[in-house]
Scaffold this active site. Sequence first.
Site, PDB file in Angstrom:
ATOM      1  N   ASP A  49      32.897  -7.959 -35.048  1.00  0.00           N
ATOM      2  CA  ASP A  49      31.883  -9.143 -35.096  1.00  0.00           C
ATOM      3  C   ASP A  49      30.935  -8.716 -34.017  1.00  0.00           C
ATOM      4  OD1 ASP A  49      33.511  -9.133 -32.504  1.00  0.00           O
ATOM      5  OD2 ASP A  49      34.196 -11.062 -32.841  1.00  0.00           O
ATOM      6  N   GLU A 185      39.620  -3.000 -24.239  1.00  0.00           N
ATOM      7  CA  GLU A 185      38.355  -3.249 -23.511  1.00  0.00           C
ATOM      8  C   GLU A 185      38.153  -3.696 -22.221  1.00  0.00           C
ATOM      9  OE1 GLU A 185      34.080  -5.162 -25.240  1.00  0.00           O
ATOM     10  OE2 GLU A 185      35.931  -5.293 -26.526  1.00  0.00           O
TER      11      GLU A 185
END
Length: 269
Positions: A49, A185
């Site tokens: 995304d 992340e």
Amino acid sequence: MTAERKPWTVPMLAEAKQAGRKLAMLTAYDAGFARAMDAAGIDLVLVGDSLGMVVQGRTSTLPVTVDDIAYHTACVARGLSTALLVADLPFQADASPQRALDAATRFLQAGAVMAKLEGAGHKLEVIRHLVEREVPVCAHLGLTPQSVLRFGGFKVQGRDEAAAERLRREAREVQEAGASLLVLEGVPSPLAADITGALGIPTIGIGAGPHCDGQVLVLHDMLGLDSGHRRPRFVKDFLAEGGSVEGAFRAYAEAVRSGSFPDDAHSYR
């Protein structure tokens, strides 16, 4: 070269972890770049995304729709023959198990092999729902971009002990729910190393240090392109040393597999 490699499958990911073989992953959004990645030996390709920021020019990933991901997944799938294709469930597409299944079904029918979703908590039910219905799942913890409003920006996660312990717990939970892969992340390198060592499924780091089982970068970032956003610390321009787009992909894959990327300069403590 491509014809000599076997196409990646979901079981092969766990086998790679057991063998100590690092996984090289990149994002892609069209067939041309996907084809070049495949030829360069990239193992996994993500239709992220992130396209909202680097392709559509938006300020976050939140406006990206299921239609957007489905379209780009179909484009990327046409360029791949060996890399395993992962597709992102965009913001609120995984708000309920049925919504997630509807979206993931579209992505798999477009050519993806795995659906990726952010977070744990109520997302554990979504993961179980997908896996029970034959949809392989990649989980995503740490700096989850769809949580940017709650986080107050793109900030490293897990720096205090309470937050670190929560991430350790959530990593165990997504594995137990059935995830086959985990993206970490924006996580301090020592914490990512602890999580990686504790799990049986592979971890893919982005800003999570060198001890994950693989790495992922956004295509535009690793080619040194200006996306209009602040460049994170973990980003490295591989085009500068690769000499060409395919050369950049090869240089990245080699750096990931050798363990030379990321180094301390591209990691958080």
